[in-house]
Design a protein around this motif. Structure first.
Motif, PDB file in Angstrom:
ATOM      1  N   HIS A 190      -2.613  48.425   9.470  1.00 51.44           N
ATOM      2  CA  HIS A 190      -3.313  48.038   8.252  1.00 51.44           C
ATOM      3  C   HIS A 190      -3.435  46.516   8.201  1.00 51.44           C
ATOM      4  N   ASP A 210       0.109  59.540  -0.815  1.00 56.31           N
ATOM      5  CA  ASP A 210       1.074  58.462  -0.587  1.00 56.31           C
ATOM      6  C   ASP A 210       2.362  58.640  -1.385  1.00 56.31           C
ATOM      7  N   SER A 236      -0.804  59.302  11.318  1.00 57.12           N
ATOM      8  CA  SER A 236      -1.364  58.166  10.585  1.00 57.12           C
ATOM      9  C   SER A 236      -0.565  57.970   9.301  1.00 57.12           C
ATOM     10  N   ASN A 244       0.199  59.814   6.200  1.00 57.94           N
ATOM     11  CA  ASN A 244      -1.118  60.205   5.701  1.00 57.94           C
ATOM     12  C   ASN A 244      -1.525  61.541   6.326  1.00 57.94           C
ATOM     13  N   LYS A 256      -0.751  51.853  10.925  1.00 58.88           N
ATOM     14  CA  LYS A 256      -1.769  52.747  10.368  1.00 58.88           C
ATOM     15  C   LYS A 256      -1.824  54.062  11.126  1.00 58.88           C
ATOM     16  N   SER A 282      -2.372  44.668   6.012  1.00 56.60           N
ATOM     17  CA  SER A 282      -1.100  44.134   5.520  1.00 56.60           C
ATOM     18  C   SER A 282      -0.054  44.020   6.617  1.00 56.60           C
ATOM     19  N   GLU A 292      -2.741  51.415  15.753  1.00 55.16           N
ATOM     20  CA  GLU A 292      -3.541  50.664  14.780  1.00 55.16           C
ATOM     21  C   GLU A 292      -2.672  50.249  13.603  1.00 55.16           C
ATOM     22  N   HIS A 345      -0.079  55.854   5.310  1.00 51.56           N
ATOM     23  CA  HIS A 345      -0.589  55.080   4.195  1.00 51.56           C
ATOM     24  C   HIS A 345      -0.011  53.665   4.278  1.00 51.56           C
ATOM     25  N   GLU A 346      -0.559  52.762   3.487  1.00 50.57           N
ATOM     26  CA  GLU A 346      -0.072  51.379   3.505  1.00 50.57           C
ATOM     27  C   GLU A 346       1.368  51.264   3.049  1.00 50.57           C
TER      28      GLU A 346
END
Length: 284
Positions: A31, A113, A60, A68, A37, A33, A29, A62-63
């Motif tokens: 993001h 983050d 997973s 994460n 993800k 942006s 997956e 963070h942007e």
């Protein structure tokens, strides 16, 4: 198969399945942006983090590209593969945390983050001794930290009495679900004071400005185990600088009372003593 490049090295996404643990191929997956993800991994891979090296089957992000959450195992539970089967594969990991060196079996490890440790989620049956502003507390399910490294919350493994602005309260949630250790029954504010307690064993008495009093106690509901029994619904009490909120119904908005003009008293509440000859099978 396409290798995913990250700040933590190159990761090989899952591209095969089997008949037991991984019965389907999970997607990578991204993001909005465009940054990655989450990545389910083909094989368990060691990831170097500020807390230590952690084996991962699902990661997973963070942007900003930092981690994460890491899941050491990511098997799919089914009639062919049980939680006990998955737990048999779990191995303790050694982590550097704000409360010192920890060695435990973890369901997941989460980070902010800025790369600081956010929370640990423990395997069912695992416990961890946590030094808190209210003294050492044995935790189950999980413990979370502030970005600055202070203990933010934990899930007590057994009822524990802690000081609050209303007096001593007993923190324990028999219905706690171990999805993750981010949010728990016993919560501390930035000053180290207890700011939230989930309890089935405390009554909160409020003296209103006009002098009348009202008692808030955990409600009961029909037991999930037997229609002939009642079980206690945990009550949540939250303290802020200006107010105290009480929630006895998870489906309703909490009652918010200003601290100014009100007086709050906490005392033990033992609902099972109302019918001492009937055991509560599903909760405390």
């Amino acid at each position: 198969m396409q290798i995913i490049s990250t700040q933590y090295g190159e990761l090989v996404p899952q591209h095969t399945s089997d008949d037991l643990r991984k019965r389907e191929i999970l997607p990578v997956e991204f993001h909005g942006s465009g940054g990655v993800k989450s990545v389910p991994l083909e094989n368990q891979t060691m990831i170097a983090t500020p807390a230590g090296d952690i084996p991962a089957e699902l990661v997973s992000f963070h942007e900003n590209g930092t981690i994460n959450r890491i899941f050491p195992l990511n098997g799919k539970l089914s009639g062919y593969w049980s939680q006990d089967d998955e737990a048999g594969l779990a191995r303790p990991v050694t982590l550097t945390t704000p409360i010192g060196l920890v060695r435990a079996k973890v369901l997941s490890v989460s980070f902010y983050d800025n790369r600081s440790l956010r929370s640990l989620t423990l395997w069912p049956g695992e416990t961890l001794s946590v030094p808190t502003p209210a003294g050492p507390v044995e935790a189950r399910i999980g413990v979370s930290f502030t970005p600055e490294g202070k203990v933010r919350s934990l899930e007590p493994a057994k009822p524990v009495t802690v000081p609050t602005r209303a007096g001593e309260m007993t923190a324990y949630d028999p219905d706690a679900v171990g999805v993750n250790g981010d949010a728990n029954s016993l919560v501390f504010d930035e000053d180290g004071k207890v700011c939230q307690v989930i309890t089935t064993l405390t009554k909160l008495t409020v003296v209103h400005p006009d002098g009348h009093t009202h008692c808030h106690i955990p409600e009961t509901r029909e037991s999930l185990c037997s229609e002939a029994e009642q079980e206690v619904v945990p009550m949540t009490v939250t303290f802020t600088r200006d107010a105290v909120s009480v929630s006895t119904d998870p489906d309703a908005a909490p009652l918010v009372l200003p601290r100014e003009g009100h007086v709050f008293f906490a005392e033990p509440h033992l609902p099972q003593l109302a019918n001492p000859f009937v055991a509560l099978h599903c909760s405390v």
